[in-house]
Scaffold this motif. Structure first.
Motif: not given
Length: 305
Positions: A71, A73-75, A78, A249, A251-252, A255
């Protein structure tokens, strides 16, 4: 290839600067055994009886760093969407997930190959059989079997599009390895400095994000043309699916790589989609010109015999 023909060179071997003539073999207790490889000799022994020879790869097989899913970090779903969006003939979620779930970031050499038990393997090459550009040797005395390399402007994929037309060639895989160092973390290998263990490559490591962005950019730029060649009947639907997955995907991804702008990939995918028919015509024209050059070269060689 053109200048090799002009100089009457018989065999042309491509060798990337991130591949070293060593095989990493898994020993007891996770020990890494390093074995020197006779790449040039192995290719030379076989290429005279073939049209194309290829070697084997070990080491880091993909420029994708280790990703921690969660949660904060990245799923996983995604990241899967992102890989689906940039995927191609060799990069896909099944392979990437296997790599991410592995205890080691490296692929080890098979001893049956390094010990010479598997001498040579004939490979049928068609639209769905792919070769890497490095460790690839061409028999230019059989130039009629060798197509041209092409890639869309500033993209990757020249070996991919080469293979789409490599349908009549006798391709042989020789028992020799290159160690692939896709992140250039082990250049000391060529000076005899061998790592005793391999570390997973974190997204927080310096230069990793930039390397991954450059690789993704190269993949995105040739994805439309590959899809257009391979699945033209469903191209319009499939390219829209790829765009949607990228937008979902990106945007994540941005991040977890805060020092790199992955958002630019959206515009690049749209641009290369818009120009896909232009690039397809260039791909055909390149090979048309190359075929005419080959005829002229063959006639010249016959005169000089």
């Amino acid at each position: 290839m053109y200048f090799a023909l002009k100089r009457n060179i018989d065999y042309l071997l491509f060798w990337d600067d991130d591949e070293y003539p060593y095989a990493n073999i898994r020993g007891e207790g996770n020990e890494i055994i390093w074995e020197k490889q006779d790449n040039l000799l192995e290719h030379l022994n076989v290429i005279q009886y073939s049209d194309v020879t290829i070697g084997h790869r070990c080491g880091n097989m993909s420029p994708v760093p280790s990703i921690d899913f969660g949660e904060d970090e990245i799923k996983e779903q995604t990241f899967k969407e992102y890989i689906d969006a940039v995927s191609n003939e060799v990069v896909n979620w099944e392979k990437i997930k296997k790599y991410l779930n592995s205890d080691s970031p490296m692929e080890f050499a098979e001893t049956d190959i390094t010990e010479g038990k598997d001498k040579i393997v004939l490979k049928h090459v068609g639209l769905r059989n792919w070769l890497y550009a490095s460790g690839l040797c061409l028999n230019l005395t059989h130039i009629d079997k060798i197509p041209a390399f092409y890639n869309p402007p500033l993209a990757r994929g020249e070996d991919t599009f080469f293979c789409t037309l490599l349908t009549e060639a006798k391709v042989v895989q020789v028992p020799t390895y290159h160690f692939h160092d896709s992140f250039l973390k082990y250049p000391g290998i060529v000076r005899g400095k061998f790592p005793k263990k391999f570390e997973k490559l974190s997204v927080k490591d310096a230069d990793i994000g930039e390397r991954f962005l450059k690789a993704s950019m190269g993949w995105i730029k040739y994805k439309p043309l590959l899809m257009y060649i391979m699945q033209r009947h469903s191209y319009l639907r499939d390219i829209e699916i790829a765009k949607e997955k990228l937008k979902n995907s990106i945007d994540k991804i941005n991040e977890i790589f805060p020092n790199n702008d992955f958002l630019c990939l959206i515009g690049e995918l749209e641009k290369y989609d818009e120009n896909v028919q232009i690039h397809y015509k260039e791909y055909l024209k390149t090979n048309d010109v190359w075929n005419r050059i080959k005829i002229c070269m063959q006639e010249e060689r016959e005169k000089n015999k």
